[in-house]
Design a protein around this motif. Sequence first.
Motif, mmCIF file in Angstrom:
data_model
loop_
_atom_site.group_PDB
_atom_site.id
_atom_site.type_symbol
_atom_site.label_atom_id
_atom_site.label_comp_id
_atom_site.label_asym_id
_atom_site.label_seq_id
_atom_site.Cartn_x
_atom_site.Cartn_y
_atom_site.Cartn_z
ATOM 1 N N TRP A 126 0.824 -1.201 0.000
ATOM 2 C CA TRP A 126 0.000 0.000 0.000
ATOM 3 C C TRP A 126 0.870 1.268 0.000
ATOM 4 O O TRP A 126 0.556 2.255 -0.672
ATOM 5 C CB TRP A 126 -0.959 0.014 1.194
ATOM 6 C CG TRP A 126 -2.172 -0.827 0.947
ATOM 7 C CD1 TRP A 126 -2.468 -2.016 1.510
ATOM 8 C CD2 TRP A 126 -3.222 -0.517 0.044
ATOM 9 N NE1 TRP A 126 -3.646 -2.503 1.019
ATOM 10 C CE2 TRP A 126 -4.135 -1.574 0.088
ATOM 11 C CE3 TRP A 126 -3.498 0.537 -0.833
ATOM 12 C CZ2 TRP A 126 -5.291 -1.624 -0.665
ATOM 13 C CZ3 TRP A 126 -4.654 0.488 -1.566
ATOM 14 C CH2 TRP A 126 -5.524 -0.584 -1.490
ATOM 15 N N ALA A 127 1.951 1.237 0.727
ATOM 16 C CA ALA A 127 2.853 2.396 0.761
ATOM 17 C C ALA A 127 3.451 2.632 -0.627
ATOM 18 O O ALA A 127 3.569 3.772 -1.089
ATOM 19 C CB ALA A 127 3.953 2.181 1.792
ATOM 20 N N THR A 128 3.786 1.544 -1.329
ATOM 21 C CA THR A 128 4.343 1.655 -2.671
ATOM 22 C C THR A 128 3.311 2.222 -3.632
ATOM 23 O O THR A 128 3.619 3.089 -4.468
ATOM 24 C CB THR A 128 4.838 0.270 -3.161
ATOM 25 O OG1 THR A 128 5.765 -0.254 -2.220
ATOM 26 C CG2 THR A 128 5.481 0.362 -4.518
ATOM 27 N N ALA A 132 3.698 5.774 -5.568
ATOM 28 C CA ALA A 132 3.611 5.795 -7.031
ATOM 29 C C ALA A 132 2.524 6.768 -7.474
ATOM 30 O O ALA A 132 2.708 7.533 -8.438
ATOM 31 C CB ALA A 132 3.345 4.396 -7.562
ATOM 32 N N ALA A 133 1.387 6.763 -6.804
ATOM 33 C CA ALA A 133 0.298 7.671 -7.160
ATOM 34 C C ALA A 133 0.723 9.130 -6.946
ATOM 35 O O ALA A 133 0.412 10.008 -7.769
ATOM 36 C CB ALA A 133 -0.949 7.339 -6.337
ATOM 37 N N LEU A 134 1.430 9.391 -5.861
ATOM 38 C CA LEU A 134 1.893 10.748 -5.605
ATOM 39 C C LEU A 134 2.919 11.185 -6.657
ATOM 40 O O LEU A 134 2.884 12.332 -7.138
ATOM 41 C CB LEU A 134 2.506 10.841 -4.202
ATOM 42 C CG LEU A 134 1.509 10.834 -3.033
ATOM 43 C CD1 LEU A 134 2.243 10.769 -1.701
ATOM 44 C CD2 LEU A 134 0.646 12.089 -3.080
ATOM 45 N N ILE A 142 4.593 14.348 -11.234
ATOM 46 C CA ILE A 142 5.364 14.331 -12.484
ATOM 47 C C ILE A 142 4.492 14.613 -13.704
ATOM 48 O O ILE A 142 4.917 15.317 -14.621
ATOM 49 C CB ILE A 142 6.107 12.985 -12.636
ATOM 50 C CG1 ILE A 142 7.187 12.885 -11.556
ATOM 51 C CG2 ILE A 142 6.723 12.838 -14.008
ATOM 52 C CD1 ILE A 142 7.878 11.553 -11.496
ATOM 53 N N TYR A 143 3.274 14.094 -13.738
ATOM 54 C CA TYR A 143 2.417 14.277 -14.903
ATOM 55 C C TYR A 143 2.166 15.744 -15.234
ATOM 56 O O TYR A 143 2.336 16.153 -16.378
ATOM 57 C CB TYR A 143 1.087 13.528 -14.727
ATOM 58 C CG TYR A 143 0.165 13.729 -15.898
ATOM 59 C CD1 TYR A 143 0.408 13.077 -17.097
ATOM 60 C CD2 TYR A 143 -0.921 14.591 -15.816
ATOM 61 C CE1 TYR A 143 -0.420 13.273 -18.188
ATOM 62 C CE2 TYR A 143 -1.754 14.793 -16.897
ATOM 63 C CZ TYR A 143 -1.494 14.131 -18.083
ATOM 64 O OH TYR A 143 -2.308 14.334 -19.162
#
Length: 147
Positions: free
Chosen positions: A12-14, A18-20, A25-26
Amino acid sequence: MAEQHSSKSIMWATIIVAALLIAVIYPLTANKGSSKANTGNAADEADIRIQPVARFELAKAEAPAASGPRDGATIYNTVCGACHNTGAAGAPKIDDKGAWAPRLAQGKDALIKSVTNGKNAMPPKGGTTLSDDEIKGVVAYVMSKAK
């Protein structure tokens, strides 16, 4: 069971990290794509910002038409004085009587010959198109000042 709980937390932390990262970045990469479309405009703006403050163009100055030969003082001040007032290129200064004494001892004809043919760093006729009468006039002027 504790291991399963720990690996679920890591998973879940990963996912959250990744979502953050995607969320951060997007938008940054999306702006880069739109600025590439305006690259021509940005380059034009940069060219405008780095323009020189002033522009100038060199042109050869035309000498004013003289109605006759100029006098010795005028020629000295416009041509000869550049070197003979400052001593540039080893020219004897007009007020240095010691430097002029051996030259004056040679006589007026020798000085006229030096001016006409050039001497040391001085070009013939001082680098100008002086007439014979003008050369005689400027030599007489220099002789009167250097005595």
